[in-house]
Design a protein around this motif. Sequence first.
Motif, PDB file in Angstrom:
ATOM      1  N   VAL A 190       0.826  -1.205   0.000  1.00 43.11           N
ATOM      2  CA  VAL A 190       0.000   0.000   0.000  1.00 43.11           C
ATOM      3  C   VAL A 190       0.863   1.258   0.000  1.00 43.11           C
ATOM      4  O   VAL A 190       1.829   1.382   0.759  1.00 43.11           O
ATOM      5  N   PHE A 191       0.460   2.188  -0.855  1.00 37.98           N
ATOM      6  CA  PHE A 191       1.098   3.508  -0.934  1.00 37.98           C
ATOM      7  C   PHE A 191       0.139   4.520  -0.323  1.00 37.98           C
ATOM      8  O   PHE A 191      -1.072   4.472  -0.558  1.00 37.98           O
ATOM      9  N   HIS A 192       0.692   5.453   0.450  1.00 34.03           N
ATOM     10  CA  HIS A 192      -0.117   6.430   1.177  1.00 34.03           C
ATOM     11  C   HIS A 192      -0.674   7.475   0.217  1.00 34.03           C
ATOM     12  O   HIS A 192       0.089   8.153  -0.482  1.00 34.03           O
ATOM     13  N   ALA A 193      -1.970   7.605   0.178  1.00 37.81           N
ATOM     14  CA  ALA A 193      -2.628   8.630  -0.634  1.00 37.81           C
ATOM     15  C   ALA A 193      -3.213   9.681   0.297  1.00 37.81           C
ATOM     16  O   ALA A 193      -4.275   9.460   0.885  1.00 37.81           O
ATOM     17  N   PRO A 194      -2.547  10.803   0.467  1.00 35.87           N
ATOM     18  CA  PRO A 194      -3.056  11.826   1.380  1.00 35.87           C
ATOM     19  C   PRO A 194      -4.182  12.644   0.782  1.00 35.87           C
ATOM     20  O   PRO A 194      -4.722  13.527   1.439  1.00 35.87           O
ATOM     21  N   VAL A 195      -4.533  12.361  -0.462  1.00 39.75           N
ATOM     22  CA  VAL A 195      -5.589  13.126  -1.129  1.00 39.75           C
ATOM     23  C   VAL A 195      -6.876  12.320  -1.170  1.00 39.75           C
ATOM     24  O   VAL A 195      -6.854  11.091  -1.188  1.00 39.75           O
ATOM     25  N   ALA A 196      -7.992  13.006  -1.185  1.00 35.45           N
ATOM     26  CA  ALA A 196      -9.285  12.330  -1.321  1.00 35.45           C
ATOM     27  C   ALA A 196      -9.366  11.698  -2.706  1.00 35.45           C
ATOM     28  O   ALA A 196      -9.031  12.327  -3.704  1.00 35.45           O
TER      29      ALA A 196
END
Length: 257
Positions: A190-196
């Motif tokens: 998993v890669f962190h997606a800080p955006v909606a």
Amino acid sequence: MAAGVSQPFDAIDWSAPWLAPWRALGQPLAQQLLQDELSVHQALQTAAPQAAPVVFVPQSALPEGTAYEQYIWDTRRVPTRDNLHDFFNGLVWLQFPRTKRRLNQLQAQALAADGVQAVRGPLRDAVTVFDENGALLQAPDALWDALRARDWQRLFIDLRPLWAEARLVLFGHALLEKLVSPRKPMVAHVFHAPVAMNSIADVDGWLADQVDASAWSTKPFTPLPVLGVPGWWPANEAQGFYDDAQVFRPLRAAPVP
């Protein structure tokens, strides 16, 4: 269905929650494969927009001795077999064209620099891991903190209500293929997606810009057993589901210098 298409496309459960972002595009194509005399590359090509970065061609188009990734970069043609693996790979190309093109660029650059070796270099290995088994997770910080700590009790039980505010989008085509027959040990990187993540097109543009050669060589991914996600598999409602240390492994201790 074309003679070469023997994979169980009718086994795909399009109601599965992990297929929600893929259903509108993928389900009609799977139905087309089941009903019409088409190969997988032909079905995918019918859904490709005119401005798509690649076209889908039969596997026989790949010249013998030519690296698959290099061929795609040089020709913008994706050799495609008549199986579930390449079907899902094609869906990802259609949904995430900018990101797939960027990943392919890094793979081709690594091949040009190092050639085809028995063991992939760090960058090519990281790109392959994400391409095959990657996912994006947008979630409250508390969930991310628990995930990075491999605190499964806190992540999935104590903070279970917070998952209503999270969104997990699978990217890896091998993972999508494996989940046609779900098994508890299946893990996403998993890669962190800080955006909606309101629009796949917006996510594609954002993710393509995040794929940096130096940063991705370190594999900035976190393993997540995807069938532990609340609402994704009825079995995870059972008491003791997360006690299986073979699947929900504790964080490794840092090596002593």
